[in-house]
Design an enzyme around this catalytic site. Structure first.
Site, PDB file in Angstrom:
ATOM      1  N   ASP A 248       0.818  -1.212   0.000  1.00 31.61           N
ATOM      2  CA  ASP A 248       0.000   0.000   0.000  1.00 31.61           C
ATOM      3  C   ASP A 248       0.855   1.266   0.000  1.00 31.61           C
ATOM      4  OD1 ASP A 248      -2.622   1.420   0.530  1.00 31.61           O
ATOM      5  OD2 ASP A 248      -1.544   1.986   2.353  1.00 31.61           O
ATOM      6  N   GLU A 321       1.423  -0.377  -5.096  1.00 29.24           N
ATOM      7  CA  GLU A 321       0.483   0.701  -5.413  1.00 29.24           C
ATOM      8  C   GLU A 321       1.237   2.026  -5.462  1.00 29.24           C
ATOM      9  OE1 GLU A 321      -3.532   2.788  -3.549  1.00 29.24           O
ATOM     10  OE2 GLU A 321      -1.762   2.395  -2.307  1.00 29.24           O
TER      11      GLU A 321
END
Length: 623
Positions: A248, A321
Site C-alpha cells: 500500500d 500501489e
C-alpha cells in the site's frame, strides 16, 4: 519477383492455404517474437512461465465480500466459504485488503498490530483455516501490506511517544518551529486526508508526521530497526502460507532526509489549488517518490525470494500501489542488479481514460505501458479498486463487458475488483450514512468528492435479503437497489450476463495464444479499438470494441496483417446479433453500438516464410 518469392506463392497455391503480407507485431517486451520461434512449443512456453505471469487476480474488500456471523460486516470465514466461487470464475489468486488488528479509523489501513487479525474479521485460527481452504480449492492468498504508517494505537507508537530508547526514532518526530513566539508545524506539508501532515503530541511535546490521518503516524524508514521489523512482518505471514503482498501507498515511505540541523524544507506552492487544506495545495517533491523508496521495495523482494529459496513452492509475488509518473512506476520492476515488484500496478486505465475517451485514447493508454515496460517484464491491467469509482460508473455501465474483455485479452496479469464481474456500479451514500474517513473529515457540501463508500458496498450474491451478503438487520454500508437482478445467482443462468462473459474470458486466457502470443493493439477508427493476439501453431484472436453509439463496419484485413479470409465468433455480448460459433468474412464485420466481440481464425497459423503467414486449410486435421 524473386525466384524464392515465386516459389512461396506456388507452394501456398498448391497447399490451398491463405497468406497475408505482414511485418512483425509491434510489441517489444518478452512476448515479442515468441510467436515466430518454431522450436518453442506451447508446452515449452508453459513450462517457462511462472504461475502469476498470465494469472487473473481478484481484489476482495473484506468488509463487503461475505458476512458469516450476521454482524453486517464481511469476515474471513465468509471469504473461505466463497473461495470455490473464485475458482469457478477462473481466479488464480485473491488480494485481500487489510484484516489486521485496527481501531478502524481508516478501515484497516491504520494497523495496531501487524501480526494479528482484527476481531471484526476473525482470528488467526480463522486465517489459518482460510489458507487451508485456499490450498484445497486452488486459489492463492495475497495480503495487503501497509508499510508507510501504523495506527497511533500500535505498541511501537506508544513506546516511541514515551521516549523508549528502542522505539524513540521509529516514527518521524520534530519539535516544530517558533514563529513570532508561537510553535508551528515543522513544514507546510499536507495530509492526503486534508490539513497539515503534522500532529502535536502532548506527552512527547513534539509533532509527528502523518501523511494520511492523524491516527496513522508515518514510520521512519531511515531507521534500520524499522526496516528490519517490517521485513519480519512479511516473514510472519509468509510462514503462515500467503503467496505474496500488495504493498500500500509505496511512494510515501520516505521523505527527503533532514538537513544537518534536523529540519526539512517546505514544499513549493501549487498555484492551481487555492484551498490550503487540500492535499494538492503544495507540490509533493519532498514527501513522495523519493529514490530510497525503490531500494526499500527491492529489499522486500529479497525477503520474498529468500523465503522461497529456503522453503520452496511457487514464486512469492509483490504488487505495488503507486499513482506516480510512468517513468517512476517502471522503476519498481527492478534494475540491472536488483529485482523489484513483479507487478507494479498499472493505473493508466484509471488515470488516463474517461467516459469520453475514444479508441485513439484507449490505444495510447495501453501502448504507453507496453512501450515503456522494461524488457523481459510482465504487464498488468487494472480498471478498478477500493479507492476508485467502479468501472461501470466511471466509464459506462454499457461498457463493463468490453472493459473486462480488454483486460483479459491483453498479455500479462488481469486484476479485477470484487463485483466488476457481475456489473456492480457505485451506490449513492447520503452524508448521514457515510463511513469513509476521507469524506467524514470534510462536510456535507463536498463529501461526495472524497467518499470511497460508493465503490465499497456489499457484494451481491443473490436476490435474498441484503443480496445474500448478510443476515444482519443493517449492513455496514447499504446494499445497491439493483441487487434483485445484478447478482451471482441470477447471472449464473443468464448466458450473456456479465458473469458468464467474464467466465468465458478467463477460460479463454488458458489458450496458448493468450498466454504466450504476440500482441498488436490499435485504433481501427475513432470509435473502434482492435487487439490482435497471434502465436505460431495456434489460433489468432482479435478483440473488437465499438466504444460509442454508431454502427461500425470493420475490415480486419485492412486493420491487421496476417489474418485469414474468415473468422469465427468466440465471445459475443448482449448487443451482438452474431452467436458464438458463427463465422464471418474478415473484411465484413459489423459492430452494433457499444458492441464488443472476440473472433478467432478458423484454423491455426502453422508457419511463416519471410513476411507471410500460412493458415492450414479447414479440412486439414490439427494435431
Amino acid at each position: 519477383m524473386t525466384p524464392r518469392r515465386l516459389l512461396l506463392y506456388l507452394l501456398v497455391a498448391i497447399c490451398g492455404g491463405v497468406v497475408y503480407a505482414s511485418g512483425f507485431p509491434n510489441y517489444h517486451a518478452h512476448f515479442d517474437f515468441v510467436a515466430w520461434d518454431k522450436h518453442r512449443t506451447a508446452e515449452k512456453l508453459d513450462a517457462a512461465q511462472k504461475w502469476w505471469q498470465s494469472a487473473a487476480i481478484y481484489q476482495i474488500y473484506p468488509r463487503s465480500f461475505k458476512d458469516s456471523d450476521g454482524d453486517g460486516v464481511g469476515d474471513l470465514k465468509g471469504i473461505a466459504e466463497q473461495l470455490p466461487y473464485l475458482k469457478e470464475i477462473g481466479i488464480a489468486a485473491t488480494w485481500i485488503s487489510p484484516i489486521y488488528t485496527s481501531p478502524m479509523a481508516d478501515f484497516g489501513y491504520d494497523v495496531a498490530n501487524f501480526t494479528n487479525i482484527d476481531s471484526v474479521f476473525g482470528t488467526l485460527d480463522d486465517f489459518d483455516a482460510l489458507i487451508a481452504k485456499s490450498r484445497e480449492v486452488g486459489v492463492k492468498i495475497i495480503l495487503d501490506f501497509v508499510p508507510n504508517h501504523s495506527s497511533d494505537e500500535h505498541e511501537w507508537f506508544k513506546k516511541s511517544a514515551a521516549g523508549d530508547k528502542d522505539y524513540k526514532d521509529f516514527y518521524v518526530w520534530h519539535p516544530g518551529r517558533m514563529v513570532n513566539g508561537t510553535r508551528q508545524p515543522p513544514t507546510n506539508w499536507r495530509s492526503v486526508f486534508r490539513g497539515s501532515a503534522w500532529q502535536w503530541h502532548a506527552e512527547r511535546k513534539e509533532y509527528y508526521l502523518h501523511q494520511f490521518l492523524s491516527k496513522q503516524p508515518d514510520l521512519n524508514y531511515r531507521n534500520p530497526k524499522v526496516r528490519a521489523a517490517m521485513s519480519d512482518v512479511l516473514r510472519f505471514w509468509l510462514r503462515r502460507g500467503v503467496t505474496g503482498f500488495r504493498v500500500d501507498a509505496v511512494p510515501f515511505a520516505f521523505e527527503i532526509a533532514p538537513d544537518a540541523n534536523g529540519n526539512w524544507p517546505d514544499e513549493p506552492r501549487n498555484d492551481w489549488v487555492v484551498d490550503p487544506d487540500d492535499y494538492n495545495y503544495v507540490k509533493h517533491i519532498y514527501t513522495a517518490d523519493q529514490p530510497e523508496t525503490l531500494h526499500l521495495v527491492y529489499e522486500w523482494r529479497r525477503v520474498l525470494d529468500e523465503f522461497q529459496k529456503e522453503n520452496g513452492g511457487d514464486e512469492r509475488v509483490m504488487l505495488t500501489e503507486a499513482y506516480s509518473p510512468l517513468d517512476v512506476v517502471m522503476k519498481y520492476y527492478g534494475n540491472e542488479t536488483a529485482e523489484g515488484a513483479q507487478m507494479p500496478f498499472n493505473f493508466l486505465m484509471i488515470n488516463w481514460l474517461s467516459n469520453d475517451s475514444d479508441a485513439y485514447h484507449f490505444a495510447e493508454t495501453v501502448n504507453a505501458w507496453l512501450q515503456n515496460m522494461p524488457e523481459g517484464r510482465t504487464a498488468n491491467w487494472v480498471i478498478g479498486n477500493h479507492d476508485q469509482n467502479r468501472v461501470g460508473s466511471r466509464l459506462g455501465a454499457d461498457r463493463i463487458d468490453m472493459l473486462n474483455m480488454l483486460t483479459n485479452m491483453l498479455p500479462g496479469v488481469s486484476i479485477s475488483y470484487y463485483g466488476d464481474e457481475i456489473g456492480m456500479t457505485d451506490v449513492w451514500i447520503p452524508w448521514n450514512d457515510t463511513q469513509d474517513p476521507s469524506a467524514c473529515h470534510t462536510n456535507p457540501d463536498i463529501y461526495e468528492k472524497f467518499s470511497r463508500d460508493p465503490e465499497r458496498t456489499p457484494f451481491q450474491w443473490s436476490d435474498a435479503e441484503n443480496a445474500g451478503f448478510s443476515t444482519a438487520n443493517k449492513t455496514w454500508l447499504p446494499v445497491a437497489d439493483n441487487y434483485k437482478t445484478v447478482n451471482v445467482q441470477h447471472e449464473r443462468v443468464a448466458p450473456l450476463s456479465h458473469l458468464n462473459i467474464y467466465k468465458q474470458l478467463h477460460a479463454l486466457r488458458n489458450e496458448s495464444t493468450l498466454r504466450h502470443g504476440s500482441v498488436e493493439l490499435k485504433a481501427i477508427n475513432q470509435n473502434v479499438l482492435g487487439v490482435k493476439r497471434m502465436l505460431l501453431n495456434d489460433y489468432t484472436y482479435v478483440l473488437l470494441m465499438n466504444l460509442f453509439d454508431s454502427t461500425e463496419q470493420v475490415d480486419l484485413t485492412q486493420a491487421f496483417d496476417n489474418l485469414p479470409y474468415e473468422v469465427e465468433y468466440v465471445i459475443v455480448t448482449p448487443q451482438s446479433t452474431a452467436k458464438k460459433g458463427d463465422t464471418v468474412k474478415s473484411d465484413g464485420l459489423k459492430l452494433l453500438p457499444k458492441e464488443a466481440v472476440v473472433v478467432r481464425s478458423t484454423t491455426k497459423l502453422t508457419t511463416t516464410v519471410g513476411y507471410f503467414a500460412y493458415y492450414v486449410p479447414k479440412n486439414e486435421k490439427h494435431k
